[in-house]
Motif scaffolding. Structure first.
Motif, PDB file in Angstrom:
ATOM      1  N   ARG A 129       0.987  -1.138   0.269  1.00  0.00           N
ATOM      2  CA  ARG A 129      -0.079   0.080  -0.082  1.00  0.00           C
ATOM      3  C   ARG A 129       0.835   1.292   0.075  1.00  0.00           C
ATOM      4  O   ARG A 129       1.928   1.300   0.741  1.00  0.00           O
ATOM      5  CB  ARG A 129      -0.882  -0.127   1.131  1.00  0.00           C
ATOM      6  N   ARG A 130       0.563   2.053  -0.762  1.00  0.00           N
ATOM      7  CA  ARG A 130       1.493   3.352  -1.034  1.00  0.00           C
ATOM      8  C   ARG A 130       0.662   4.446  -1.100  1.00  0.00           C
ATOM      9  O   ARG A 130      -0.377   5.084  -1.934  1.00  0.00           O
ATOM     10  CB  ARG A 130       2.041   3.300  -2.612  1.00  0.00           C
ATOM     11  N   PHE A 131       0.733   5.300   0.321  1.00  0.00           N
ATOM     12  CA  PHE A 131      -0.160   6.499   0.489  1.00  0.00           C
ATOM     13  C   PHE A 131       1.093   7.503   0.737  1.00  0.00           C
ATOM     14  O   PHE A 131       2.246   7.557   1.032  1.00  0.00           O
ATOM     15  CB  PHE A 131      -0.948   6.425   1.815  1.00  0.00           C
ATOM     16  N   ALA A 132       0.453   8.876   0.683  1.00  0.00           N
ATOM     17  CA  ALA A 132       1.047  10.187   1.007  1.00  0.00           C
ATOM     18  C   ALA A 132       0.146  10.938   1.527  1.00  0.00           C
ATOM     19  O   ALA A 132      -1.033  10.665   1.464  1.00  0.00           O
ATOM     20  CB  ALA A 132       1.818  10.718  -0.320  1.00  0.00           C
ATOM     21  N   TYR A 133       0.634  12.209   2.243  1.00  0.00           N
ATOM     22  CA  TYR A 133      -0.170  12.810   2.948  1.00  0.00           C
ATOM     23  C   TYR A 133      -0.008  14.474   2.508  1.00  0.00           C
ATOM     24  O   TYR A 133       1.033  14.802   2.254  1.00  0.00           O
ATOM     25  CB  TYR A 133      -0.007  12.872   4.578  1.00  0.00           C
ATOM     26  N   VAL A 134      -0.928  15.254   2.705  1.00  0.00           N
ATOM     27  CA  VAL A 134      -0.858  16.731   2.385  1.00  0.00           C
ATOM     28  C   VAL A 134      -1.274  17.495   3.611  1.00  0.00           C
ATOM     29  O   VAL A 134      -2.369  16.905   4.180  1.00  0.00           O
ATOM     30  CB  VAL A 134      -1.379  17.235   0.958  1.00  0.00           C
ATOM     31  N   ALA A 135      -1.081  18.775   3.897  1.00  0.00           N
ATOM     32  CA  ALA A 135      -1.384  19.448   4.932  1.00  0.00           C
ATOM     33  C   ALA A 135      -2.604  20.488   4.678  1.00  0.00           C
ATOM     34  O   ALA A 135      -2.700  21.290   4.928  1.00  0.00           O
ATOM     35  CB  ALA A 135      -0.243  19.998   5.517  1.00  0.00           C
ATOM     36  N   VAL A 136      -3.395  19.978   3.689  1.00  0.00           N
ATOM     37  CA  VAL A 136      -4.628  20.493   3.325  1.00  0.00           C
ATOM     38  C   VAL A 136      -5.649  19.665   3.350  1.00  0.00           C
ATOM     39  O   VAL A 136      -5.448  18.290   3.039  1.00  0.00           O
ATOM     40  CB  VAL A 136      -4.577  21.032   1.909  1.00  0.00           C
ATOM     41  N   GLY A 137      -6.986  19.951   3.623  1.00  0.00           N
ATOM     42  CA  GLY A 137      -8.200  19.129   3.790  1.00  0.00           C
ATOM     43  C   GLY A 137      -9.540  19.932   3.392  1.00  0.00           C
ATOM     44  O   GLY A 137      -9.586  20.557   2.456  1.00  0.00           O
ATOM     45  N   SER A 138     -10.493  19.138   3.988  1.00  0.00           N
ATOM     46  CA  SER A 138     -11.776  19.704   3.576  1.00  0.00           C
ATOM     47  C   SER A 138     -12.146  21.293   3.863  1.00  0.00           C
ATOM     48  O   SER A 138     -13.035  21.908   3.004  1.00  0.00           O
ATOM     49  CB  SER A 138     -12.932  18.751   4.318  1.00  0.00           C
ATOM     50  N   ALA A 139     -11.539  21.857   4.704  1.00  0.00           N
ATOM     51  CA  ALA A 139     -11.244  23.241   4.933  1.00  0.00           C
ATOM     52  C   ALA A 139     -11.034  23.967   3.755  1.00  0.00           C
ATOM     53  O   ALA A 139     -11.235  25.216   3.621  1.00  0.00           O
ATOM     54  CB  ALA A 139     -10.430  23.617   6.170  1.00  0.00           C
TER      55      ALA A 139
END
Length: 301
Positions: free
Chosen positions: A144-154
């Protein structure tokens, strides 16, 4: 006759003459010295020949200690220079290392500025991105290959939105929180992306393998028309990704397609752009239809 130790000079004419002669010579020497002193004040140049002669006599004798002194100073300078050279070389090596670090930092800043400029050009293109953020925390220890970003639903993000870099597709938004989001990368074992070969209508699916490569699986089986070096782009099928965005380069042929290397490698990507779903209404309708069918099936059960 008295003992010798008790004799006085007055009882010896020879001794008296010797004492008188000594005093006389001392007086004459004092007078001569005074005369020479007065002469040196009145006519300083009178003793120049005498001084030159004395120097000629003394000079060879003085060369020996002078040579020894020069030799000792040279040896001391050599030893001192050796230690000073070592310290100087160490200092120069340190300064050189610092200069290389500063140069690398300057190159990194220049590269980051170039990437940001590319993202700005991307932001001013046909599709206005929902957000631009730094890609962080990509996983690489499982299929499983995931990444994250510091932006979201807001910031307007929603599941399914495509994520890309200036080079090409990176993945799509999988889960969204208020201030962050999880990205499923194209190399994830659950990722399937409709693609086509650039330049013609040879369509395929780009499936993640979990090892950093993509499996390019042809839809129409038969004679494999692919060649190593073929470039694949998004086809637009499925409604999530707009067509024509770079995905992979074919690196190896297989019976039903080939293996491809990502053009937008997540490990070499800093900033990404999150775009709106290409055909949002159609995707939303398909989701609603799928949920309705599932509900009807559950009712029948």
């Amino acid at each position: 006759m008295a003992p010798p130790s008790s004799r006085r000079s007055g009882f010896s004419k020879k001794a008296q003459y010797s004492v008188f002669t000594g005093y006389l010579l001392a007086a004459l020497g004092a007078l001569l010295g005074a005369a020479l002193l007065l002469l040196s004040y009145w006519q300083p140049g009178s003793f120049a020949p005498l001084r030159g002669a004395v120097r000629d006599v003394v000079a060879p004798v003085g060369e020996v200690p002078a040579a020894a002194r020069s030799g000792s100073q040279s040896a001391f300078d050599v030893v001192t220079g050796y230690f000073n050279a070592g310290a100087q070389n160490s200092r120069l090596r340190e300064e050189n290392a610092i200069a290389r670090i500063r140069l690398a930092e300057a190159e990194a800043v220049r590269d980051e500025n170039r990437r940001l400029k590319a993202l700005l050009d991307l932001a001013t293109g046909e599709v206005e991105p929902v957000a631009v953020a730094r890609l962080v925390g990509s996983s690489s220890t499982s299929a499983r290959r995931f990444a994250y970003v510091a932006v979201g639903s807001a910031d307007g993000l929603a599941p399914g939105m495509p994520v890309r870099s200036p080079r090409g597709v990176v993945g799509r938004v999988l889960e969204v929180a208020r201030g962050s989001a999880r990205i499923m990368l194209l190399t994830d074992s659950e990722s399937v992306l409709p693609v086509r070969r650039a330049g013609d209508n040879t369509v395929a699916f780009a499936e993640g393998r979990g090892d950093g490569l993509l499996r390019i699986r042809l839809i129409n089986l038969g004679l494999n028309p692919l060649k190593v070096g073929d470039v694949f782009v998004t086809s637009g099928a499925g409604g999530y990704y707009r067509p024509g965005v770079a995905v992979a380069v074919l690196s190896e042929l297989t019976a039903d397609g080939g293996l491809g290397r990502l053009i937008a490698d997540p490990s070499a990507t800093d900033f990404v752009s999150i775009e709106p779903i290409y055909e949002g209404e159609a995707v939303a309708a398909s989701r609603i239809g799928g949920r309705n069918e599932l509900t009807q099936q559950e009712l029948e059960e």
